[in-house]
Design a protein around this motif. Structure first.
Motif, PDB file in Angstrom:
ATOM      1  N   ARG A 217       0.823  -1.212   0.000  1.00 33.83           N
ATOM      2  CA  ARG A 217       0.000   0.000   0.000  1.00 33.83           C
ATOM      3  C   ARG A 217       0.857   1.263   0.000  1.00 33.83           C
ATOM      4  N   ALA A 218       2.026   1.174   0.568  1.00 28.38           N
ATOM      5  CA  ALA A 218       2.932   2.325   0.554  1.00 28.38           C
ATOM      6  C   ALA A 218       3.393   2.614  -0.870  1.00 28.38           C
TER       7      ALA A 218
ATOM      8  N   ALA B 190       3.368   6.133  -5.460  1.00 32.93           N
ATOM      9  CA  ALA B 190       3.188   6.218  -6.908  1.00 32.93           C
ATOM     10  C   ALA B 190       2.261   7.356  -7.317  1.00 32.93           C
ATOM     11  N   ARG B 191       1.324   7.748  -6.439  1.00 38.90           N
ATOM     12  CA  ARG B 191       0.414   8.837  -6.782  1.00 38.90           C
ATOM     13  C   ARG B 191       0.805  10.163  -6.130  1.00 38.90           C
TER      14      ARG B 191
ATOM     15  N   THR C 120       9.819  10.981  -6.549  1.00 37.34           N
ATOM     16  CA  THR C 120      11.002  11.159  -7.390  1.00 37.34           C
ATOM     17  C   THR C 120      11.123   9.990  -8.366  1.00 37.34           C
ATOM     18  N   PRO C 121      11.948  10.150  -9.397  1.00 36.11           N
ATOM     19  CA  PRO C 121      12.180   9.015 -10.303  1.00 36.11           C
ATOM     20  C   PRO C 121      12.638   7.764  -9.554  1.00 36.11           C
ATOM     21  N   LEU C 122      13.492   7.938  -8.550  1.00 32.98           N
ATOM     22  CA  LEU C 122      14.005   6.786  -7.819  1.00 32.98           C
ATOM     23  C   LEU C 122      12.887   6.060  -7.065  1.00 32.98           C
ATOM     24  N   SER C 123      12.039   6.814  -6.402  1.00 30.59           N
ATOM     25  CA  SER C 123      10.949   6.170  -5.662  1.00 30.59           C
ATOM     26  C   SER C 123       9.925   5.548  -6.606  1.00 30.59           C
ATOM     27  N   LEU C 124       9.694   6.175  -7.754  1.00 34.44           N
ATOM     28  CA  LEU C 124       8.742   5.626  -8.718  1.00 34.44           C
ATOM     29  C   LEU C 124       9.254   4.329  -9.332  1.00 34.44           C
ATOM     30  N   LEU C 125      10.548   4.262  -9.567  1.00 37.42           N
ATOM     31  CA  LEU C 125      11.122   3.025 -10.099  1.00 37.42           C
ATOM     32  C   LEU C 125      10.920   1.873  -9.122  1.00 37.42           C
ATOM     33  N   ALA C 126      11.024   2.163  -7.830  1.00 39.46           N
ATOM     34  CA  ALA C 126      10.778   1.128  -6.821  1.00 39.46           C
ATOM     35  C   ALA C 126       9.320   0.688  -6.844  1.00 39.46           C
ATOM     36  N   CYS C 127       8.413   1.629  -7.121  1.00 43.44           N
ATOM     37  CA  CYS C 127       6.983   1.320  -7.139  1.00 43.44           C
ATOM     38  C   CYS C 127       6.601   0.405  -8.302  1.00 43.44           C
TER      39      CYS C 127
ATOM     40  N   HIS D 244       2.881   8.715 -13.802  1.00 45.04           N
ATOM     41  CA  HIS D 244       3.429   9.843 -13.037  1.00 45.04           C
ATOM     42  C   HIS D 244       4.392  10.645 -13.906  1.00 45.04           C
ATOM     43  N   PRO D 245       4.213  11.964 -13.968  1.00 47.95           N
ATOM     44  CA  PRO D 245       5.065  12.781 -14.842  1.00 47.95           C
ATOM     45  C   PRO D 245       6.536  12.811 -14.440  1.00 47.95           C
ATOM     46  N   ALA D 246       6.861  12.382 -13.203  1.00 47.69           N
ATOM     47  CA  ALA D 246       8.264  12.388 -12.782  1.00 47.69           C
ATOM     48  C   ALA D 246       9.010  11.125 -13.228  1.00 47.69           C
ATOM     49  N   LEU D 247       8.291  10.179 -13.780  1.00 47.53           N
ATOM     50  CA  LEU D 247       8.945   8.963 -14.262  1.00 47.53           C
ATOM     51  C   LEU D 247       9.823   9.314 -15.462  1.00 47.53           C
ATOM     52  N   PRO D 248      11.064   8.814 -15.521  1.00 45.41           N
ATOM     53  CA  PRO D 248      11.955   9.152 -16.640  1.00 45.41           C
ATOM     54  C   PRO D 248      11.316   8.811 -17.976  1.00 45.41           C
TER      55      PRO D 248
END
Length: 503
Positions: free
Chosen positions: A432-433, A438-439, A444-451, A464-468
């Motif tokens: 859930r985290a 993710a929303r 950040t790109p780093l946290s989104l990659l983990a998601c 998410h617009p912050a995704l590379p």
């Protein structure tokens, strides 16, 4: 490819020329998405409306088409949509009142501000469903006239009309002063007595389950009474007799009315149906003494409804907090608590009470901070989304209570990019985290990659617009069609790639 195009149609960064290209190839799904674009120009809207009737209706409702754009003969449903929005032509209403398609006349009957001659035509329509639809939305004068209609379905619709005069509503309940009902939808179609099988095998049958008529049109009359009880204009004296009615549905509807006399409330508090007692428990009309009686009711539905009552005494609510299944909900009584009551609730020895208070998002800083340091994880979970908490406080909450609160901390609007990265790397991982990160607009790109490792969070992170940008492009080939569509809708998708994807 269809999911890619649907995503592109929703992409806010899609250039106008590519929108034009999509309009030319749009099917129903694609057209629906394109019609919802905030940047859709008038010329584009007209071109899109030509792709299908459903799309034209949607565009008309959204104010993107005008009278000049619609031919009511070719696009009657779009014309009806403009009439419904009070933007159509009165001549259209006259034309459509004679439309051979019953569904069109029925839609017309629900439109506001119809010319008087159109109302007269619809009131005399040979199809009962058209007249009933008119009765549901028409003016007080016409509603009063239609209350005398010989068909029970029309009278039932009058009972639901919020503009029907109170004396007419009372007559509909009692029948006094009205000619007898002659027909209903059941006896229109079946020899009576008849009870419709709830498991009716006939594919062309549209009678409701349990619809019945023995000559008294009982199922339609029951629906009429239900609608009259829901109607706030129905006089109190006309409805109190339903407190002893054998129908539990009618007693439940009576129990929620805000005009109940005290003696009726007392009678309903002893009703054998927990549903009736629960509906009464949530009604602000009941007095404190009756609330205290209902607080002893062992029915969980009754307890929860009483907790949701905006006037429940705080001491009663405190007792309910430990036994009622309230969950993470901001209760109306908690939301309305005074500053002194807030201080009292914050100092409660019961974690369940402090948890309820922690659902507020406007707490004084001192109380907010005290709840953030609460030893009980349930309280911390509730306060974790409160704005104004510092990064140090949020980290301390996650470190102290771990997986139980991580997702709520990640949902805090003030969570920093660094904190979100920290939460995305939490061990053990908290699914859930990932979805909250993710929303989050600060992800950040780093946290989104983990998601992306979580199946559900992947669908959100892909948009998410912050995704590379290159990652967004790669996700267009994902096995999950929802991920593909989200990536195609991502404004970070390079324009050159967008252009390659649009035929």
């Amino acid at each position: 490819m269809h999911h890619v195009l649907c995503g592109l149609a929703a992409n806010p960064a899609l250039p106008s020329e590519l929108v034009d290209r999509l309009i030319k190839i749009a099917d129903a799904d694609l057209a629906e998405i394109l019609a919802g674009r905030a940047d859709l120009g008038h010329t584009q809207a007209v071109a899109l409306a030509a792709r299908g009737a459903e799309t034209a209706v949607q565009l008309a409702h959204e104010g993107k088409l005008t009278v000049a754009d619609i031919d009511p003969v070719v696009q009657p449903r779009a014309a009806l949509a403009l009439l419904e929005e009070r933007a159509g032509s009165p001549e259209w209403a006259r034309l459509l009142a004679a439309d051979p398609v019953v569904g069109h006349r029925e839609k017309l009957a629900a439109c506001p501000a119809l010319p008087p001659d159109v109302v007269e035509t619809l009131a005399a329509d040979p199809e009962v469903r058209v007249v009933a639809e008119l009765a549901l939305w028409t003016t007080p004068e016409t509603a009063a006239r239609l209350a005398r209609h010989p068909h029970a379905e029309v009278r039932s619709a009058v009972a639901a009309n919020g503009t029907t005069p109170p004396d007419v509503l009372a007559m509909l309940i009692t029948g006094d002063g009205l000619p007898p009902v002659q027909r209903c939808l059941v006896c229109d179609r079946e020899a009576t007595p008849f009870v419709h099988d709830p498991h009716c095998p006939r594919l062309d049958c549209d009678l409701p389950p349990g619809a019945a008529c023995d000559g008294t049109h009982q199922s339609t009359v029951h629906e009429l009474h239900l609608r009259a009880l829901r109607n706030p204009a129905t006089p109190t004296e006309a409805v109190v007799g339903f407190a002893n009615h054998p129908s539990m549905l009618l007693r439940r509807q009576l129990a929620v009315r805000p005009d109940l006399p005290p003696q009726i409330c007392e009678r309903l508090a002893g009703d054998p149906s927990p549903g009736v007692r629960a509906d009464l428990a949530g009604n602000p009309v009941i007095d404190e003494a009756l609330m205290r009686v209902l607080a002893t009711d062992r029915g969980p539905e009754v307890q929860r409804s009483l907790a949701l009552n905006p006037l429940v005494p705080l001491d009663v609510l405190a007792c309910l907090a430990g036994v009622a299944k309230i969950g993470a909900t901001l209760l109306p009584r908690i939301a309305a608590a005074s500053p002194a009551e807030v201080r009292e609730l914050a100092g409660s020895p019961h974690p369940a009470v402090r948890m309820l208070l922690a659902e507020r998002r406007d707490l004084p800083a001192g109380i907010r901070d005290a709840l953030a340091a609460d030893p009980d994880a349930k309280v911390v979970k509730s306060i974790a989304r409160h704005p104004g908490l510092s990064e140090a406080q949020l980290r301390a909450m996650a470190d102290r209570h771990g997986a139980r609160v991580v997702a709520k901390v990640a949902a805090n609007p003030d969570a920093s990019p660094a904190l979100l990265e920290h939460l995305a790397r939490h061990e053990p991982p908290v699914q859930r985290a990932f979805r909250e990160v993710a929303r989050h607009p600060r992800a950040t790109p780093l946290s989104l990659l983990a998601c992306l490792a979580d199946k559900k969070a992947r669908r959100t992170a892909a948009g998410h617009p912050a995704l590379p940008p290159q990652v967004v492009v790669d996700l267009l080939a994902d096995d999950d069609c929802e991920v593909v569509e989200a990536a195609a809708a991502n404004p970070s998708l390079p324009r050159a790639v967008m252009s390659e994807l649009v035929p």
